[in-house]
Design an enzyme around this catalytic site. Structure first.
Site, PDB file in Angstrom:
ATOM      1  N   GLU A   5      25.121 -45.444  20.605  1.00  0.00           N
ATOM      2  CA  GLU A   5      23.701 -45.227  20.909  1.00  0.00           C
ATOM      3  C   GLU A   5      23.408 -45.365  22.401  1.00  0.00           C
ATOM      4  OE1 GLU A   5      24.851 -47.085  18.369  1.00  0.00           O
ATOM      5  OE2 GLU A   5      23.636 -46.742  16.583  1.00  0.00           O
ATOM      6  N   GLY A  10      24.506 -44.773  13.274  1.00  0.00           N
ATOM      7  CA  GLY A  10      24.014 -45.020  11.917  1.00  0.00           C
ATOM      8  C   GLY A  10      25.100 -44.870  10.860  1.00  0.00           C
TER       9      GLY A  10
HETATM   10  C1  LIG Z   1      20.986 -45.324  14.010  1.00  0.00           C
HETATM   11  C2  LIG Z   1      20.564 -45.074  15.389  1.00  0.00           C
HETATM   12  C3  LIG Z   1      19.474 -45.911  15.896  1.00  0.00           C
HETATM   13  C4  LIG Z   1      21.053 -44.157  16.206  1.00  0.00           C
HETATM   14  C5  LIG Z   1      22.161 -43.230  16.024  1.00  0.00           C
HETATM   15  O1  LIG Z   1      22.930 -43.237  15.083  1.00  0.00           O
HETATM   16  S1  LIG Z   1      22.244 -42.107  17.262  1.00  0.00           S
HETATM   17  C6  LIG Z   1      23.654 -41.121  16.883  1.00  0.00           C
HETATM   18  C7  LIG Z   1      24.917 -41.783  17.242  1.00  0.00           C
HETATM   19  N1  LIG Z   1      25.993 -40.832  17.129  1.00  0.00           N
HETATM   20  C8  LIG Z   1      26.422 -40.115  18.155  1.00  0.00           C
HETATM   21  O2  LIG Z   1      25.970 -40.218  19.273  1.00  0.00           O
HETATM   22  C9  LIG Z   1      27.532 -39.121  17.856  1.00  0.00           C
HETATM   23  C10 LIG Z   1      27.056 -37.702  18.108  1.00  0.00           C
HETATM   24  N2  LIG Z   1      28.096 -36.732  17.815  1.00  0.00           N
HETATM   25  C11 LIG Z   1      29.142 -36.536  18.619  1.00  0.00           C
HETATM   26  O3  LIG Z   1      29.342 -37.177  19.622  1.00  0.00           O
HETATM   27  C12 LIG Z   1      30.092 -35.448  18.228  1.00  0.00           C
HETATM   28  O4  LIG Z   1      29.453 -34.611  17.309  1.00  0.00           O
HETATM   29  C13 LIG Z   1      31.398 -35.984  17.584  1.00  0.00           C
HETATM   30  C14 LIG Z   1      32.241 -36.691  18.655  1.00  0.00           C
HETATM   31  C15 LIG Z   1      31.130 -36.925  16.426  1.00  0.00           C
HETATM   32  C16 LIG Z   1      32.223 -34.778  17.026  1.00  0.00           C
HETATM   33  O5  LIG Z   1      32.417 -33.816  18.030  1.00  0.00           O
HETATM   34  P1  LIG Z   1      32.857 -32.316  17.643  1.00  0.00           P
HETATM   35  O6  LIG Z   1      33.033 -31.602  18.926  1.00  0.00           O
HETATM   36  O7  LIG Z   1      33.993 -32.356  16.686  1.00  0.00           O
HETATM   37  O8  LIG Z   1      31.629 -31.736  16.825  1.00  0.00           O
HETATM   38  P2  LIG Z   1      30.222 -31.216  17.402  1.00  0.00           P
HETATM   39  O9  LIG Z   1      30.310 -29.776  17.730  1.00  0.00           O
HETATM   40  O10 LIG Z   1      29.715 -32.146  18.445  1.00  0.00           O
HETATM   41  O11 LIG Z   1      29.280 -31.450  16.114  1.00  0.00           O
HETATM   42  C17 LIG Z   1      29.247 -30.519  15.034  1.00  0.00           C
HETATM   43  C18 LIG Z   1      27.792 -30.335  14.654  1.00  0.00           C
HETATM   44  O12 LIG Z   1      27.287 -31.589  14.193  1.00  0.00           O
HETATM   45  C19 LIG Z   1      26.115 -31.905  14.941  1.00  0.00           C
HETATM   46  N3  LIG Z   1      26.000 -33.364  15.071  1.00  0.00           N
HETATM   47  C20 LIG Z   1      26.986 -34.247  15.302  1.00  0.00           C
HETATM   48  N4  LIG Z   1      26.495 -35.490  15.350  1.00  0.00           N
HETATM   49  C21 LIG Z   1      25.164 -35.387  15.151  1.00  0.00           C
HETATM   50  C22 LIG Z   1      24.085 -36.339  15.081  1.00  0.00           C
HETATM   51  N5  LIG Z   1      24.293 -37.669  15.191  1.00  0.00           N
HETATM   52  N6  LIG Z   1      22.853 -35.863  14.877  1.00  0.00           N
HETATM   53  C23 LIG Z   1      22.603 -34.544  14.724  1.00  0.00           C
HETATM   54  N7  LIG Z   1      23.581 -33.600  14.747  1.00  0.00           N
HETATM   55  C24 LIG Z   1      24.840 -34.035  14.964  1.00  0.00           C
HETATM   56  C25 LIG Z   1      26.327 -31.239  16.274  1.00  0.00           C
HETATM   57  O13 LIG Z   1      25.112 -31.074  16.964  1.00  0.00           O
HETATM   58  C26 LIG Z   1      26.934 -29.917  15.836  1.00  0.00           C
HETATM   59  O14 LIG Z   1      25.949 -29.065  15.321  1.00  0.00           O
HETATM   60  P3  LIG Z   1      25.480 -27.754  16.162  1.00  0.00           P
HETATM   61  O15 LIG Z   1      26.716 -27.002  16.509  1.00  0.00           O
HETATM   62  O16 LIG Z   1      24.551 -27.048  15.249  1.00  0.00           O
HETATM   63  O17 LIG Z   1      24.773 -28.310  17.368  1.00  0.00           O
END
Ligand SMILES: CC(C)=CC(=O)SCCNC(=O)CCNC(=O)[C@H](O)C(C)(C)COP(=O)(O)OP(=O)(O)OC[C@H]1O[C@@H](n2cnc3c(N)ncnc32)[C@H](O)[C@@H]1OP(=O)(O)O
Length: 257
Positions: free
Chosen positions: A131, A108
């Site tokens: 996704e 997104g």
């Molecule tokens: C629009 C539609 C239909 C769908 C979508 O957009 S689905 C989402 C697509 N995005 C992803 O799959 C990316 C998800 N995130 C990651 O892969 C990683 O966070 C990263 C590669 C961007 C960064 O990795 P890093 O190790 O630097 O950081 P994290 O510890 O993983 O993240 C920090 C903190 O942010 C939370 N987080 C990150 N992305 C999302 C998200 N899309 N939704 C909710 N939360 C997100 C992550 O959980 C973490 O928080 P916590 O430590 O509290 O779990």
């Protein structure tokens, strides 16, 4: 208006919206959508504003739709809410909207950037539609807009493998208009927005409408649309002022009329 998930500022004639959920890498939940759209619409209605910039942090523009918010949803929740349709309000904004992207613009986040009129990227920007890794497909326009930006082959690659594209590849592919060092991103985006805001607002809005029309219609119809809009500009005081200023070798003083 007080916002919880974004910061909203006015710089000269530019409206600046900064996504502000740093702990979640600016993941886009329903409140973010509501607030970004409300702020952009308020700027659209504000006669003192000529262009809008949307940005995030140096680490993340937005890491996607909020996965934790989506996790418990059922089909009927998603269908009845018409999940993400609220973003259409941003696409309806008539003034130019620039995305200033540093860090992750995933799912997104990439789709939000593509809803804007053009994207300026920092050298550390990373774009992707991951996704597929979550067992879903893009849902905020990625399969459609990314394909129009970068063509079928690269859009398929991005949507089917979930890989990320760096800023250099994004610029080569036509996804972003320019790439700048991270420390210069906001300044560059505000400079571009200020340049736009100094032009005739109706001319700017008509230019945006004409370019957008090219996505929606045939070449013949698009050219006809452009010519009719172009002809109508001879009714603008700003058209007379712009041409007179050129011939008189002075700066134009546009009145947005
Ligand atoms: C629009 C539609 C239909 C769908 C979508 O957009 S689905 C989402 C697509 N995005 C992803 O799959 C990316 C998800 N995130 C990651 O892969 C990683 O966070 C990263 C590669 C961007 C960064 O990795 P890093 O190790 O630097 O950081 P994290 O510890 O993983 O993240 C920090 C903190 O942010 C939370 N987080 C990150 N992305 C999302 C998200 N899309 N939704 C909710 N939360 C997100 C992550 O959980 C973490 O928080 P916590 O430590 O509290 O779990």
């Amino acid at each position: 208006m007080a916002y919880e998930t974004i910061l909203v500022e006015t710089r000269e004639r530019v409206g600046l919206i900064t996504l502000n959920r740093p702990k979640a890498l600016n993941a886009l939940n329903a409140l973010v959508m509501e607030e970004v759209v409300a702020a952009a619409q308020a700027f659209d209605e504000n006669p003192r504003i000529g262009a809008i910039v949307i940005t995030g942090s140096e680490k993340a523009f937005a890491a996607g739709a909020d996965i934790k918010e989506m996790l418990p949803k059922t089909f009927i929740d998603a269908y009845m809410e018409d999940i993400f349709s609220g973003w259409d309000g941003l696409v309806r904004v008539r003034k130019p909207v620039i995305a200033a992207v540093a860090g992750y613009a995933l799912g997104g986040g990439c789709e939000l950037a593509m809803m804007c009129d053009f994207i300026i990227a920092a050298e550390n920007a990373k774009f992707g539609q991951p996704e597929i890794t979550l067992g879903i497909i893009p849902g905020m326009g990625g399969s459609q807009r990314l394909t129009r930006f970068v063509g079928k082959s690269k859009a398929m690659d991005m949507c089917l493998t979930g890989r990320m594209m760096d800023a250099a590849e994004a610029e080569r592919s036509g996804l972003v208009s320019r790439v700048v060092p991270p420390g210069e991103l906001i300044e560059e985006a505000l400079k571009a927005a200020t340049t736009i805001a100094e032009f005739s607002l109706p001319a700017v809005m008509m230019a945006k409408e004409a370019v957008n029309r090219s996505y929606e219609t045939t070449l013949t119809e698009g050219l006809r649309f452009e010519r009719r809009v172009f002809d109508s500009m001879f009714a603008l005081d700003d058209r007379k002022e712009g041409m007179a200023a050129f011939t008189e070798k002075r700066s134009a003083n546009f009145k947005n009329r």
